[in-house]
Enzyme design. Structure first.
Site, PDB file in Angstrom:
ATOM      1  CE  LYS A 197      12.250  -3.305  -5.919  1.00  0.00           C
ATOM      2  NZ  LYS A 197      12.948  -4.505  -6.418  1.00  0.00           N
ATOM      3  CG  ASN A 231       1.520   0.830   4.261  1.00  0.00           C
ATOM      4  OD1 ASN A 231       1.311  -0.374   4.255  1.00  0.00           O
ATOM      5  ND2 ASN A 231       2.711   1.362   4.037  1.00  0.00           N
ATOM      6  N   GLY A 232      -0.709  -1.017   6.214  1.00  0.00           N
ATOM      7  CA  GLY A 232      -0.439  -1.858   7.386  1.00  0.00           C
ATOM      8  C   GLY A 232      -1.647  -2.703   7.717  1.00  0.00           C
ATOM      9  CG  HIS A 235      18.743 -37.074  -0.092  1.00  0.00           C
ATOM     10  ND1 HIS A 235      19.060 -38.260   0.537  1.00  0.00           N
ATOM     11  CD2 HIS A 235      19.921 -36.514  -0.453  1.00  0.00           C
ATOM     12  CE1 HIS A 235      20.373 -38.394   0.571  1.00  0.00           C
ATOM     13  NE2 HIS A 235      20.928 -37.353  -0.036  1.00  0.00           N
ATOM     14  CD  GLU A 249      17.402 -14.137  -6.750  1.00  0.00           C
ATOM     15  OE1 GLU A 249      16.673 -14.426  -5.801  1.00  0.00           O
ATOM     16  OE2 GLU A 249      17.330 -13.064  -7.367  1.00  0.00           O
ATOM     17  CE  LYS A 290      14.415 -12.320  -8.997  1.00  0.00           C
ATOM     18  NZ  LYS A 290      15.079 -11.612  -7.941  1.00  0.00           N
ATOM     19  CD  GLU A 332      10.153 -12.067  -7.698  1.00  0.00           C
ATOM     20  OE1 GLU A 332       9.457 -11.640  -6.779  1.00  0.00           O
ATOM     21  OE2 GLU A 332      11.374 -11.855  -7.751  1.00  0.00           O
ATOM     22  CB  CYS A 350      -0.887   0.035   1.225  1.00  0.00           C
ATOM     23  SG  CYS A 350      -2.011  -1.339   1.309  1.00  0.00           S
ATOM     24  NE  ARG A 379       4.990   1.607  -1.137  1.00  0.00           N
ATOM     25  CZ  ARG A 379       5.666   1.774  -0.007  1.00  0.00           C
ATOM     26  NH1 ARG A 379       6.817   2.386  -0.028  1.00  0.00           N
ATOM     27  NH2 ARG A 379       5.200   1.344   1.138  1.00  0.00           N
ATOM     28  CD1 TRP A 390       0.184  -5.968  -3.298  1.00  0.00           C
ATOM     29  CD2 TRP A 390       0.063  -6.618  -1.163  1.00  0.00           C
ATOM     30  NE1 TRP A 390       0.689  -7.240  -3.218  1.00  0.00           N
ATOM     31  CE2 TRP A 390       0.620  -7.660  -1.917  1.00  0.00           C
ATOM     32  CE3 TRP A 390      -0.109  -6.812   0.203  1.00  0.00           C
ATOM     33  CZ2 TRP A 390       1.013  -8.877  -1.352  1.00  0.00           C
ATOM     34  CZ3 TRP A 390       0.281  -8.015   0.767  1.00  0.00           C
ATOM     35  CH2 TRP A 390       0.836  -9.029  -0.008  1.00  0.00           C
TER      36      TRP A 390
HETATM   37  O1  M6R Z   1      13.557  -4.827   0.011  1.00  0.00           O
HETATM   38  P1  M6R Z   1      14.004  -6.160   0.499  1.00  0.00           P
HETATM   39  O2  M6R Z   1      15.323  -6.559  -0.020  1.00  0.00           O
HETATM   40  O3  M6R Z   1      13.941  -6.268   2.009  1.00  0.00           O
HETATM   41  O4  M6R Z   1      12.931  -7.184  -0.064  1.00  0.00           O
HETATM   42  C1  M6R Z   1      12.950  -8.526   0.282  1.00  0.00           C
HETATM   43  C2  M6R Z   1      12.065  -9.327  -0.632  1.00  0.00           C
HETATM   44  O5  M6R Z   1      10.733  -8.916  -0.498  1.00  0.00           O
HETATM   45  C3  M6R Z   1      12.490  -9.213  -2.100  1.00  0.00           C
HETATM   46  O6  M6R Z   1      13.805  -9.599  -2.276  1.00  0.00           O
HETATM   47  C4  M6R Z   1      11.585 -10.067  -2.987  1.00  0.00           C
HETATM   48  O7  M6R Z   1      11.772 -11.416  -2.724  1.00  0.00           O
HETATM   49  C5  M6R Z   1      11.855  -9.741  -4.460  1.00  0.00           C
HETATM   50  N1  M6R Z   1      10.621  -9.499  -5.136  1.00  0.00           N
HETATM   51  C6  M6R Z   1      12.567 -10.817  -5.177  1.00  0.00           C
HETATM   52  O8  M6R Z   1      12.773 -10.544  -6.517  1.00  0.00           O
END
Ligand code: M6R
Length: 615
Positions: free
Chosen positions: A610, A104-105, A507, A484, A488, A491, A2, A27, A79
């Protein structure tokens, strides 16, 4: 997550609020709205989906003179947390068309408050936790309280993490704000005040910013600002002069921010490196400040991609400096009663500096008596302000939801922490330190070479774009990269993807292999490659589509691979020490091109934010 923006004391306040909301788009959000007070009337416009829907509605209403000119307005990008994505649940939320709230929150005790308010006759139109706020304000204003007093009574009632702004037709030249664990900035103008979830959202209006502290509340008037702490004591908070970032936040000729951010790594990584290496081999990190007066263990906490960077950091710091490292998910750390035996220092990693999970882990670490440090990109963010010592990645704003340049720059700092600690505790000789710093300086051109794998990656992307599930494998330093790579891909392309340590396949995860499931392995000649190739062979024998991203020597050893992406030839030590940095480039490019093939929203993927400011 948000976003909140408010303007007080400027003509066309609604329009200015919308401009601020645009800057918060990165965001992540799924609906938006604005409200203003004009000629004693509260006017609210909301819409589902992107901001363009809201601006079209605002345009139409202004043209048809349904929407009045105003000099006070609040706005929000939502959001969804409590209540689905809908017009009703979008903010601002109102009470009796007299109070408007943007928030927000999460108000954690909203259910009990809602029950009480319903019994008093308040009618709830949304399924949100937020709607208790306007009704509570209404209740207290009806009892004869002014906006400040009403706000204070509301704060007594609510529990949770929040940043909210309240506007009332009864007090048309005032705004009430409060924050607790969610970010909020107040901007000071000439005969005007502004509020934003971050400083950037209002930097088109002012460069003079005040960050509220947790538990603070404030009453804003056109010519006055009173800030109070949680005990109602009037306080003054520091005014910070920020630089407008407007010029930096463009796609720079690319179609997507993510693409731009992948390609600019050659330019921004030297910015990170140069602030930590002086005179070719002097590492500028103050390990006394860091909490390393003597050799002890380090705890690293982070979320998402930053957590995977932390995993790589553990491997490096243990290998290079012989210092034990524990890496924990920030969201787990404070709820699992961790032991701090043998630890004096905590490192949190966060691009935004606002991830609530990471912030809470940091606060918990402080409570436990640890020195707290952060690798952070956004200067002035909450984590930056609360930590004892910040190490800045300095890669400029990252707008694409998928972390790219922030990951590689975090790795740069983690590598230098490893080398610095290695030096401090005599685990490295002078020539080794020099050599490792040299490796860092070779990085930008190596990244440029890695970007040249793009055409090979595009072919892989085309081939796997319709897969239902993808498996990523890596060993050693490349195991976190497998995690990672999978994150990526899932998402931004919405394809199910999992990363595993190559040796773990047998395993359990190998049960997932069926005809044509893509298995992508990151591999480098580091002495252990034969083991990984055997793991790959096992997947191949069960019908998997094998995709190998590797150096030539490894590719030659795996002639059974269906697709290969050959990475350039680098010096052995460079390649094996910095493999996660190098391989993150094809991992990012692959996710990007698969998403493009599938036509998904690369920069603002569904459901994601974000800056994740709820727990
Ligand atoms: O701003 P931050 O690095 O604390 O964010 C952490 C995660 O939310 C962030 O890395 C998220 O996993 C990304 N969307 C990954 O691409």
């Amino acid at each position: 997550m948000c976003g909140v923006v408010a303007v007080l004391g400027k003509e066309n306040a609604s329009q200015l609020v919308v401009e601020g909301l645009k800057k918060l788009e990165y965001r992540g959000y799924d609906s938006a709205g604005i409200a203003s007070v004009s000629q004693g009337l509260l006017q609210t416009i909301k819409s589902e989906g992107k901001l363009v829907n809201l601006t079209q509605k605002l345009h139409r209403s202004t043209k048809e003179k349904l929407y009045l000119n105003n000099s006070i307005a609040v706005g929000h990008t939502r959001w969804a947390t409590h209540g689905n994505i809908s017009f009703e649940n979008a903010h601002p939320l109102t009470s009796e068309n007299k109070i408007a709230i943007v928030h927000n929150g999460i108000i954690e005790n909203f259910e009990i408050l809602k029950k009480d308010l319903t019994s008093l006759g308040y009618n709830f139109k949304s399924k949100t936790d937020t709607e208790v706020l306007p009704h509570l304000f209404m209740k207290y204003i009806k009892l004869g309280n002014d906006l400040l007093e009403a706000g204070r009574l509301v704060l007594k009632d609510i529990k949770g993490a929040f940043a909210f702004v309240a506007m009332s037709v009864d007090f048309p030249n005032q705004l009430f704000v409060s924050r607790n664990s969610s970010p909020l900035a107040i901007g000071l103008g000439d005969n005007a005040k502004f509020i934003g979830s971050d400083a950037h959202s209002i930097d088109h209006l002012t460069q003079r910013i005040i960050y509220l502290e947790d538990g603070d509340h404030a009453l804003l008037k056109i010519n006055n600002l009173d800030i109070f702490d949680k005990d109602y004591k009037k306080v003054s908070r520091k005014i910070i002069n920020i630089h407008a970032e407007i010029g930096l936040i463009t796609k720079g000729g690319y179609n997507h921010f993510m693409e731009k951010e992948i390609f600019e790594q050659t330019v921004v990584l030297p910015q990170t490196t140069s602030s930590f290496i002086k005179n070719k081999s002097e590492i500028v990190i103050d390990f006394d400040k860091f909490g390393f007066k003597k050799k002890q263990s380090l705890i690293i906490c982070a979320a998402g991609t930053s957590y995977y960077a932390g995993m790589v950091g553990k491997y490096w710091i243990e290998q290079i400096a012989d210092i034990p490292v524990i890496v924990d998910l920030a969201s787990e750390y404070r709820y699992r009663k961790p032991s701090i035996f043998g630890q004096s220092s905590m490192l949190v990693i966060s691009q935004s500096g606002e991830s609530l999970d990471t912030l809470m882990a940091l606060r918990y670490g402080k409570e436990l008596g640890l020195k707290t440090n952060a690798i952070v990109n956004v200067e002035g963010s909450t984590i930056d302000r609360e930590v004892d010592y910040s190490l800045y990645t300095r890669v400029g704003p990252e707008i694409g939801v998928a972390s790219t340049k922030s990951f590689t720059s975090q790795l740069v700092i983690l590598f230098l922490i490893a080398v610095g600690l290695g030096k401090r505790f005599n685990n490295l000789k002078t020539f080794q330190i020099k050599k490792k710093c040299q490796l860092m300086n070779m990085l930008p051109s190596a990244v440029a070479n890695m970007l040249e794998t793009e055409n090979q990656i595009k072919l892989v992307a085309k081939n796997i774009k319709n897969s239902k599930s993808v498996i990523f494998l890596g060993r050693g330093l490349l195991y976190p990269l497998a995690l990672e790579g999978a994150l990526k891909l899932k998402e931004i392309s919405y394809i199910h993807a999992e990363g595993f340590a190559a040796g773990e396949m047998k395993h359990g995860p190998i049960a997932l292999i069926e005809e044509n499931v893509p298995v992508i392995m990151f591999l480098i000649s580091d002495g252990n490659e034969n083991k990984s190739i055997s793991n790959l062979q096992e997947a191949h024998s069960r019908g998997a589509k094998i995709i190998l991203i590797a150096d030539k020597k490894c590719i030659d050893k795996a002639p059974f691979a269906h697709f290969t992406v050959e990475i350039p030839d680098f010096e052995n030590e460079f390649q094996s020490s910095l493999s996660p940095l190098l391989m993150s480039i094809p991992a990012q490019l692959l996710a990007f091109h698969v998403a493009k093939e599938r036509g998904t929203d690369v920069d603002q993927p569904r459901n994601l934010a974000k800056s994740v400011t709820v727990e």
